[in-house]
Design a protein around this motif. Structure first.
Motif, PDB file in Angstrom:
ATOM      1  N   PRO A  22     125.510 130.531  80.219  1.00 14.39           N
ATOM      2  CA  PRO A  22     124.921 130.773  81.546  1.00 14.39           C
ATOM      3  C   PRO A  22     125.440 129.836  82.630  1.00 14.39           C
ATOM      4  CG  PRO A  22     123.441 129.382  80.308  1.00 14.39           C
ATOM      5  CD  PRO A  22     124.646 129.653  79.410  1.00 14.39           C
ATOM      6  N   PHE A  23     126.563 129.222  82.411  1.00 10.67           N
ATOM      7  CA  PHE A  23     127.065 128.197  83.316  1.00 10.67           C
ATOM      8  C   PHE A  23     128.140 128.707  84.272  1.00 10.67           C
ATOM      9  CE2 PHE A  23     128.465 123.806  84.288  1.00 10.67           C
ATOM     10  CZ  PHE A  23     127.221 123.280  84.555  1.00 10.67           C
ATOM     11  N   VAL A  24     128.309 130.016  84.405  1.00  9.33           N
ATOM     12  CA  VAL A  24     129.309 130.579  85.318  1.00  9.33           C
ATOM     13  C   VAL A  24     128.699 130.666  86.720  1.00  9.33           C
ATOM     14  CG1 VAL A  24     130.713 132.597  85.855  1.00  9.33           C
ATOM     15  CG2 VAL A  24     130.485 131.827  83.491  1.00  9.33           C
ATOM     16  N   MET A  25     129.365 130.030  87.692  1.00  2.17           N
ATOM     17  CA  MET A  25     128.857 129.968  89.067  1.00  2.17           C
ATOM     18  C   MET A  25     129.779 130.661  90.065  1.00  2.17           C
ATOM     19  SD  MET A  25     125.989 128.453  88.789  1.00  2.17           S
ATOM     20  CE  MET A  25     125.557 128.450  87.057  1.00  2.17           C
ATOM     21  N   VAL A  26     130.673 131.528  89.592  1.00  4.06           N
ATOM     22  CA  VAL A  26     131.482 132.392  90.466  1.00  4.06           C
ATOM     23  C   VAL A  26     131.407 133.800  89.897  1.00  4.06           C
ATOM     24  CG1 VAL A  26     133.067 130.627  91.352  1.00  4.06           C
ATOM     25  CG2 VAL A  26     133.612 131.796  89.231  1.00  4.06           C
ATOM     26  N   GLY A  40     133.139 133.970  95.489  1.00  6.56           N
ATOM     27  CA  GLY A  40     131.763 134.217  95.865  1.00  6.56           C
ATOM     28  C   GLY A  40     130.814 134.150  94.688  1.00  6.56           C
ATOM     29  N   LEU A  41     129.530 134.057  95.038  1.00 10.47           N
ATOM     30  CA  LEU A  41     128.450 134.075  94.046  1.00 10.47           C
ATOM     31  C   LEU A  41     127.193 134.603  94.713  1.00 10.47           C
ATOM     32  CD1 LEU A  41     127.342 133.249  91.196  1.00 10.47           C
ATOM     33  CD2 LEU A  41     126.606 131.119  92.293  1.00 10.47           C
ATOM     34  N   GLU A  42     126.562 135.568  94.069  1.00 11.51           N
ATOM     35  CA  GLU A  42     125.261 136.035  94.537  1.00 11.51           C
ATOM     36  C   GLU A  42     124.183 135.206  93.855  1.00 11.51           C
ATOM     37  OE1 GLU A  42     122.337 139.942  94.645  1.00 11.51           O
ATOM     38  OE2 GLU A  42     124.263 140.087  93.624  1.00 11.51           O
ATOM     39  N   VAL A  43     123.235 134.688  94.629  1.00 11.65           N
ATOM     40  CA  VAL A  43     122.135 133.905  94.075  1.00 11.65           C
ATOM     41  C   VAL A  43     121.126 134.864  93.451  1.00 11.65           C
ATOM     42  CG1 VAL A  43     120.260 132.286  94.564  1.00 11.65           C
ATOM     43  CG2 VAL A  43     122.454 132.067  95.772  1.00 11.65           C
ATOM     44  N   GLY A  59     123.992 123.272  91.450  1.00  8.31           N
ATOM     45  CA  GLY A  59     124.613 124.593  91.340  1.00  8.31           C
ATOM     46  C   GLY A  59     125.636 124.825  92.432  1.00  8.31           C
ATOM     47  N   LEU A  60     125.327 124.348  93.627  1.00  2.31           N
ATOM     48  CA  LEU A  60     126.250 124.500  94.753  1.00  2.31           C
ATOM     49  C   LEU A  60     127.535 123.705  94.499  1.00  2.31           C
ATOM     50  CD1 LEU A  60     126.303 125.993  97.418  1.00  2.31           C
ATOM     51  CD2 LEU A  60     125.278 123.995  98.490  1.00  2.31           C
ATOM     52  N   ILE A  61     127.395 122.482  94.004  1.00  2.00           N
ATOM     53  CA  ILE A  61     128.576 121.665  93.700  1.00  2.00           C
ATOM     54  C   ILE A  61     129.361 122.270  92.542  1.00  2.00           C
ATOM     55  CG2 ILE A  61     129.323 119.407  92.846  1.00  2.00           C
ATOM     56  CD1 ILE A  61     127.069 118.225  94.634  1.00  2.00           C
ATOM     57  N   GLU A  62     128.663 122.794  91.536  1.00  2.00           N
ATOM     58  CA  GLU A  62     129.352 123.442  90.416  1.00  2.00           C
ATOM     59  C   GLU A  62     130.081 124.700  90.886  1.00  2.00           C
ATOM     60  OE1 GLU A  62     130.981 123.964  86.766  1.00  2.00           O
ATOM     61  OE2 GLU A  62     129.953 122.187  87.497  1.00  2.00           O
ATOM     62  N   HIS A  63     129.466 125.456  91.794  1.00  2.00           N
ATOM     63  CA  HIS A  63     130.134 126.632  92.375  1.00  2.00           C
ATOM     64  C   HIS A  63     131.422 126.213  93.081  1.00  2.00           C
ATOM     65  CE1 HIS A  63     130.900 130.259  94.678  1.00  2.00           C
ATOM     66  NE2 HIS A  63     130.818 129.549  95.773  1.00  2.00           N
ATOM     67  N   MET A  64     131.367 125.122  93.818  1.00  2.00           N
ATOM     68  CA  MET A  64     132.551 124.616  94.507  1.00  2.00           C
ATOM     69  C   MET A  64     133.644 124.261  93.494  1.00  2.00           C
ATOM     70  SD  MET A  64     130.426 122.314  97.265  1.00  2.00           S
ATOM     71  CE  MET A  64     131.602 121.914  98.553  1.00  2.00           C
ATOM     72  N   ALA A  65     133.257 123.542  92.447  1.00  3.62           N
ATOM     73  CA  ALA A  65     134.225 123.129  91.415  1.00  3.62           C
ATOM     74  C   ALA A  65     134.810 124.338  90.686  1.00  3.62           C
ATOM     75  CB  ALA A  65     133.555 122.184  90.423  1.00  3.62           C
ATOM     76  N   PRO A 100     121.249 127.766  99.612  1.00  7.89           N
ATOM     77  CA  PRO A 100     121.125 129.225  99.582  1.00  7.89           C
ATOM     78  C   PRO A 100     119.792 129.658  98.972  1.00  7.89           C
ATOM     79  CG  PRO A 100     123.209 128.492  98.621  1.00  7.89           C
ATOM     80  CD  PRO A 100     122.358 127.285  98.793  1.00  7.89           C
ATOM     81  N   GLN A 101     119.386 130.854  99.364  1.00  6.16           N
ATOM     82  CA  GLN A 101     118.142 131.435  98.883  1.00  6.16           C
ATOM     83  C   GLN A 101     118.434 132.658  98.009  1.00  6.16           C
ATOM     84  OE1 GLN A 101     115.139 129.726  99.804  1.00  6.16           O
ATOM     85  NE2 GLN A 101     116.805 128.347 100.369  1.00  6.16           N
ATOM     86  N   LEU A 102     117.419 133.137  97.315  1.00  7.21           N
ATOM     87  CA  LEU A 102     117.546 134.318  96.465  1.00  7.21           C
ATOM     88  C   LEU A 102     118.191 135.459  97.240  1.00  7.21           C
ATOM     89  CD1 LEU A 102     116.882 135.691  93.749  1.00  7.21           C
ATOM     90  CD2 LEU A 102     114.694 136.372  94.754  1.00  7.21           C
ATOM     91  N   GLY A 103     119.216 136.066  96.639  1.00  2.00           N
ATOM     92  CA  GLY A 103     119.903 137.193  97.253  1.00  2.00           C
ATOM     93  C   GLY A 103     121.044 136.822  98.179  1.00  2.00           C
ATOM     94  N   ASP A 104     121.154 135.544  98.532  1.00  4.63           N
ATOM     95  CA  ASP A 104     122.258 135.125  99.399  1.00  4.63           C
ATOM     96  C   ASP A 104     123.595 135.286  98.689  1.00  4.63           C
ATOM     97  OD1 ASP A 104     120.723 134.444 101.600  1.00  4.63           O
ATOM     98  OD2 ASP A 104     120.755 132.283 101.202  1.00  4.63           O
ATOM     99  N   GLU A 105     124.609 135.609  99.464  1.00  7.69           N
ATOM    100  CA  GLU A 105     125.990 135.661  98.972  1.00  7.69           C
ATOM    101  C   GLU A 105     126.682 134.391  99.443  1.00  7.69           C
ATOM    102  OE1 GLU A 105     127.780 137.817  97.113  1.00  7.69           O
ATOM    103  OE2 GLU A 105     126.196 139.304  96.853  1.00  7.69           O
ATOM    104  N   ILE A 106     127.022 133.540  98.495  1.00  6.75           N
ATOM    105  CA  ILE A 106     127.715 132.295  98.803  1.00  6.75           C
ATOM    106  C   ILE A 106     129.214 132.584  98.771  1.00  6.75           C
ATOM    107  CG2 ILE A 106     128.096 129.903  98.081  1.00  6.75           C
ATOM    108  CD1 ILE A 106     125.545 130.194  96.349  1.00  6.75           C
ATOM    109  N   GLU A 107     129.940 132.059  99.751  1.00  4.63           N
ATOM    110  CA  GLU A 107     131.402 132.155  99.755  1.00  4.63           C
ATOM    111  C   GLU A 107     131.959 130.749  99.904  1.00  4.63           C
ATOM    112  OE1 GLU A 107     133.193 134.880 102.494  1.00  4.63           O
ATOM    113  OE2 GLU A 107     131.983 136.556 101.771  1.00  4.63           O
ATOM    114  N   THR A 108     132.892 130.414  99.022  1.00 10.41           N
ATOM    115  CA  THR A 108     133.520 129.104  99.085  1.00 10.41           C
ATOM    116  C   THR A 108     135.020 129.254  99.257  1.00 10.41           C
ATOM    117  OG1 THR A 108     131.784 127.985  97.854  1.00 10.41           O
ATOM    118  CG2 THR A 108     133.962 126.974  97.782  1.00 10.41           C
ATOM    119  N   ALA A 109     135.531 128.594 100.304  1.00 12.62           N
ATOM    120  CA  ALA A 109     136.955 128.586 100.592  1.00 12.62           C
ATOM    121  C   ALA A 109     137.524 127.225 100.196  1.00 12.62           C
ATOM    122  CB  ALA A 109     137.194 128.842 102.077  1.00 12.62           C
ATOM    123  N   VAL A 110     138.587 127.266  99.419  1.00 12.44           N
ATOM    124  CA  VAL A 110     139.264 126.058  98.970  1.00 12.44           C
ATOM    125  C   VAL A 110     140.685 126.085  99.517  1.00 12.44           C
ATOM    126  CG1 VAL A 110     140.208 124.870  96.943  1.00 12.44           C
ATOM    127  CG2 VAL A 110     137.892 125.822  96.866  1.00 12.44           C
TER     128      VAL A 110
END
Length: 144
Positions: A22-26, A40-43, A59-65, A100-110
């Motif tokens: 359960p550790f996948v954040m993308v 991206g990641l949907e919360v 979770g946000l930092i792990e999503h970034m990584a 982020p809140q439930l249902g938010d779509e997070i997008e991370t640009a690297v």
């Protein structure tokens, strides 16, 4: 080589990184080039970093990584090679402005700032609905 279309297949995206459920954040690959990536990641409620309506800081930092790891994984996929495992060497200048809140779509640009001998320095910006919620720099190291 650039990505022609976004990839929304969660299983395919998950297979490009070393982390497993359960550790996948993308869960989507939105754009890719040799020097950048957007993932991206949907919360969702069953995410291990979701609590009381909010996606937590770790979770946000792990999503970034994992977005950084996804760049490496997709790069090796394009070359039809097995991707090596990578590690976070350092995190600096991280600023979290909102969670982020439930249902938010997070997008991370690297953006890759520098890459040499398996060490990569990147600039990261995370947004929700076009608003930056987090940023920072990260250094990753590929296992030999």
């Amino acid at each position: 080589m650039e990505l022609a279309q976004p990839i929304y297949d969660k299983r395919f995206v998950g297979n490009l990184i070393p982390q497993k459920f359960p550790f996948v954040m993308v869960d989507k690959l939105l754009s890719y080039s040799e020097t950048s990536i957007v993932a991206g990641l949907e919360v969702v409620e069953d995410n291990i970093f979701y609590k009381d309506g909010t996606f937590l800081e770790p979770g946000l930092i792990e999503h970034m990584a994992q977005t950084v790891a996804l760049h490496t994984g997709y790069q090796f996929y394009l070359r039809q090679e097995m991707a090596p495992t990578g590690y976070i060497g350092s995190i600096s200048g991280v600023e979290i402005k909102a969670l982020p809140q439930l249902g938010d779509e997070i997008e991370t640009a690297v953006t890759i700032l520098q890459e040499f001998a398996g060490i990569t320095m990147v600039q990261i910006s995370t947004t929700v609905n076009g608003n930056e919620i987090a940023s920072g720099q990260m250094k990753t190291v590929l296992a030999k």
